[in-house]
Design a protein around this motif. Structure first.
Motif, short mmCIF file in Angstrom:
data_model
loop_
_atom_site.label_atom_id
_atom_site.label_comp_id
_atom_site.label_asym_id
_atom_site.label_seq_id
_atom_site.Cartn_x
_atom_site.Cartn_y
_atom_site.Cartn_z
N ASN A 68 0.90 -1.09 -0.02
CA ASN A 68 0.12 0.07 0.03
C ASN A 68 0.75 1.32 -0.12
O ASN A 68 0.33 2.37 0.07
CB ASN A 68 -0.70 -0.10 1.32
CG ASN A 68 -1.82 -1.09 1.28
OD1 ASN A 68 -2.06 -1.81 0.15
ND2 ASN A 68 -2.35 -1.52 2.45
N SER A 69 2.05 1.18 -0.28
CA SER A 69 2.93 2.50 0.04
C SER A 69 2.80 3.33 -1.17
O SER A 69 3.19 4.61 -0.89
CB SER A 69 4.43 2.06 -0.16
OG SER A 69 4.87 1.05 -1.34
N ALA A 70 1.80 3.06 -2.09
CA ALA A 70 1.73 4.28 -3.13
C ALA A 70 0.89 5.24 -2.38
O ALA A 70 1.15 6.43 -2.63
CB ALA A 70 0.91 3.66 -4.39
N PHE A 98 11.86 6.97 -0.70
CA PHE A 98 10.79 6.18 -0.48
C PHE A 98 9.82 6.93 -1.25
O PHE A 98 9.12 5.86 -1.74
CB PHE A 98 10.49 6.18 0.92
CG PHE A 98 9.47 5.35 1.39
CD1 PHE A 98 9.49 3.96 1.73
CD2 PHE A 98 7.88 5.67 1.28
CE1 PHE A 98 8.63 3.02 1.82
CE2 PHE A 98 7.00 4.70 1.81
CZ PHE A 98 7.22 3.64 2.05
N LYS A 99 9.48 8.13 -1.35
CA LYS A 99 8.31 8.58 -2.19
C LYS A 99 8.41 8.20 -3.50
O LYS A 99 7.22 7.71 -4.35
CB LYS A 99 8.15 10.02 -2.03
CG LYS A 99 7.00 10.69 -2.95
CD LYS A 99 7.12 12.19 -2.62
CE LYS A 99 7.94 13.14 -3.07
NZ LYS A 99 7.87 13.23 -4.74
N LEU A 101 13.89 -2.07 -2.62
CA LEU A 101 14.45 -0.44 -1.86
C LEU A 101 13.39 -0.02 -0.96
O LEU A 101 13.74 0.46 -0.06
CB LEU A 101 14.64 0.33 -3.21
CG LEU A 101 14.87 1.73 -2.93
CD1 LEU A 101 16.38 1.68 -2.27
CD2 LEU A 101 15.12 2.86 -4.19
N LYS A 102 12.27 -0.01 -1.28
CA LYS A 102 11.24 0.45 -0.29
C LYS A 102 11.04 -0.25 0.90
O LYS A 102 11.10 0.59 2.11
CB LYS A 102 9.66 -0.03 -1.09
CG LYS A 102 9.21 1.08 -2.21
CD LYS A 102 7.75 0.90 -2.37
CE LYS A 102 7.41 1.40 -3.75
NZ LYS A 102 6.15 0.80 -4.16
N LYS A 103 11.53 -1.59 0.77
CA LYS A 103 11.73 -2.41 2.19
C LYS A 103 12.84 -1.85 3.11
O LYS A 103 12.81 -1.55 4.28
CB LYS A 103 12.02 -3.79 1.92
CG LYS A 103 10.46 -4.68 2.23
CD LYS A 103 10.62 -6.12 2.13
CE LYS A 103 9.62 -6.63 1.43
NZ LYS A 103 9.89 -7.96 0.94
#
Ligand code: GLY
Ligand code: MN
Ligand code: MN
Length: 542
Positions: free
Chosen positions: A211-213, A238-239, A246-248
């Motif tokens: 759900n990071s979007a 992160f954005k 990479l997000k993790k």
């Protein structure tokens, strides 16, 4: 002999009252103490709060702006001078002489020369006798004080806005006090998080990667409010990250930032003072009611006095004269008097139009009485009669306000009156052909309707449900500036009606009801004679 004695005592009493003919109805020292006790009761064990007074601010050369105290500082101390600091401890402390205390007020030093120029200072004795502090020192002693801010589990401060200057006129200005504090407390902004950063880091930590979007979108929006977020490289990466790996990695790094090691907390004070200040005590209500009544009476006087040849500034002056006549010390915010299209600028403070003509005049002004400020708006036709179009818009705003006020009930949501007034405005604007459908997104109702008033015109609060003894504005507004996408006949009509509503067990009480509000009441008041009709000054151009 006896009569002589009585006369002598009477003479002394008159002489002394002559010397002290200054207002005596400020909040009592017991009130301010009760507010410190209330805040202390919310503080966790082994914690300390530090609150700074406002500094003097420079206007130009050797002239400063009129001083106004920081409302939180005033609420807690009653001190009305610059360059003070309040230190409030959760538990009793003991000084080297074995004396116990749980609060200290640092105040401006008495200084005969400075007082000859700028007025009397309370000094240490005044802080003790008039403000009721057991422990008070000169501010210049703050830097050398033995308080070990680092030894407390929690250290509560407000966010520093860093908008004070070092005039170097003395060595205990807020500038110096903040500098000394930062050194003593090991203050390093890198070690603690702003409320916005904290919220975002928590969001990153708690949101699953899939759900990071959504989080990226929220970060994008947060950047508008706090551009300094840009400096956080991990957050920016992160954005924009596309790969889950990479997000993790970044999520882990960002989550760790929540464990920053510092005892400083910049959210506790603003949050808890908002909770205290949003509900008014009886003492506060006396002053606030007075401020509101003065402002409403000012509106009524201007209704009688208004003539199309008058200027916006002149009308402003009449309101403010009424405030001063009642002894109000300030305006709570810069006065807004806007005719026609100027009324469509929400915070129009230029007030520079030289003739209000036949237009609607929007007047949003509030007296500040003993620190408490009103916020009252009336919109009236300069020539004394509403035109058909002016009346149509006015009555829409009025209806929204009337229906909204009915919702100022204990336990009701504070967001509801705004929705009620908007719905009525949308339906009405559609009926008048100004918008094409009731759901159309339009720019004619651009602000919310309800905020607390008190020591600030926009007083702090949590904006949950209405509680007894809150005082909240109800201020719907419809503004149709020139060039709007509708028939020209509506252009230049801007209407705001704003009243200050006290929430009580018996329902809403309109504290500003002395200012006429319906079309009929306003036209009736405007037809009355004003004493100012006979106030004619020499024409300087003749
Ligand atoms: N006078 C500012 C406001 O109405 O919120
Ligand atoms: Mn307002
Ligand atoms: Mn207002």
């Amino acid at each position: 002999m006896k009569i002589f004695k009585i006369l002598f005592v009477a003479f002394l009493a008159i002489s002394f009252s002559g010397f002290s003919q200054t207002p005596t109805d400020f909040l009592s020292k017991e009130f301010h103490k009760s507010r410190r006790d209330a805040l202390r009761s919310k503080m966790p064990a082994n914690s300390v709060s530090v609150v700074f007074a406002n500094p003097l601010r420079n206007r130009a050369n050797d002239v400063d702006f009129v001083f106004h105290q920081d409302p939180n500082f005033y609420y807690l101390t009653g001190y009305r001078e610059p360059n003070g600091v309040l230190v409030l401890f959760s538990e009793n402390q003991t000084d080297e002489n074995g004396q116990s205390y749980n609060e200290i007020l640092y105040v401006q030093k008495r200084d005969a020369r400075a007082e000859q120029w700028n007025g009397k200072r309370l000094g240490i004795e005044g802080a003790k006798n008039e403000l009721g502090f057991k422990m008070a020192f000169n501010s210049e002693e703050f830097a050398a004080s033995k308080i070990n801010f680092k030894s407390f589990d929690r250290l509560f401060i407000e966010k520093f806005n860093d908008d004070y200057r070092n005039s170097a006129r003395d060595n205990a200005e807020v500038y110096d006090l903040v500098l000394a504090f930062k050194e003593k407390a090991d203050y390093n902004p890198k070690n603690f998080l702003s409320p916005m950063k904290k919220q975002i880091y928590e969001l990153v930590k708690s949101t699953p990667i899939e759900n990071s979007a959504n989080v990226a979108q929220i970060i994008g929006r947060a950047l508008v409010y706090d551009p300094s977020l840009k400096n956080d490289e991990d957050l920016m990466k992160f954005k924009d990250a596309t790969s889950n790996d990479l997000k993790k990695e970044l999520k882990q790094k960002i989550s760790l930032k929540l464990d920053a090691k510092t005892n400083i907390d910049i959210t506790f004070l603003s949050r808890n003072l908002a909770t205290l200040r949003e509900v008014k005590t009886k003492e506060e209500l006396v002053l606030l009611t007075k401020a509101v009544r003065i402002s409403a009476i000012g509106q009524a006087e201007v209704m009688k006095a208004m003539k199309p040849h008058m200027s916006e500034t002149e009308l402003q002056g009449i309101h403010e004269f009424v405030y001063k006549k009642y002894g109000a010390e300030y305006e709570g915010y810069p006065s807004i008097v806007g005719a026609g299209n100027n009324g469509c600028i929400l915070h129009y403070i230029e007030n520079s139009k030289t003739k209000v003509g036949n237009e609607l005049v929007l007047m949003d002004l509030g007296a500040e009485y003993r620190g408490y400020t009103a916020d009252v708006t009336r919109t009236i036709p300069a020539n004394g009669k509403f035109s058909k179009e002016q009346k149509a818009i006015y009555n829409l705003v009025f209806k929204g306000q009337e229906e909204g006020i009915k919702g100022y009930l204990i336990g009701e949501s504070m967001g509801k009156p705004n929705l009620i007034a908007r719905k009525i405005a949308n339906e009405g604007l559609f009926k008048l052909g100004i918008i094409k459908s009731v759901d159309e997104k339009h720019p004619y109702f651009p602000h919310g309707t309800s905020h607390h008033i008190g020591l600030d015109v926009h007083d702090p609060g949590n904006y949950g449900n209405f509680e007894e003894n809150m005082v909240v504005t109800m201020e719907p507004g419809i503004y149709i500036p020139e060039g709007s996408n509708c028939d020209k006949k509506w252009w230049g009509i801007g209407v705001r009606i704003e009243d200050d509503i006290l929430v009580t067990k018996n329902g809403p009480v309109n504290l500003s009801a002395e200012a006429p509000r319906t079309v009929e009441e306003i036209e009736k008041m405007m037809a009355k004679k004003s004493v100012l009709n006979d106030f004619v000054l020499p024409d300087l151009d003749k």
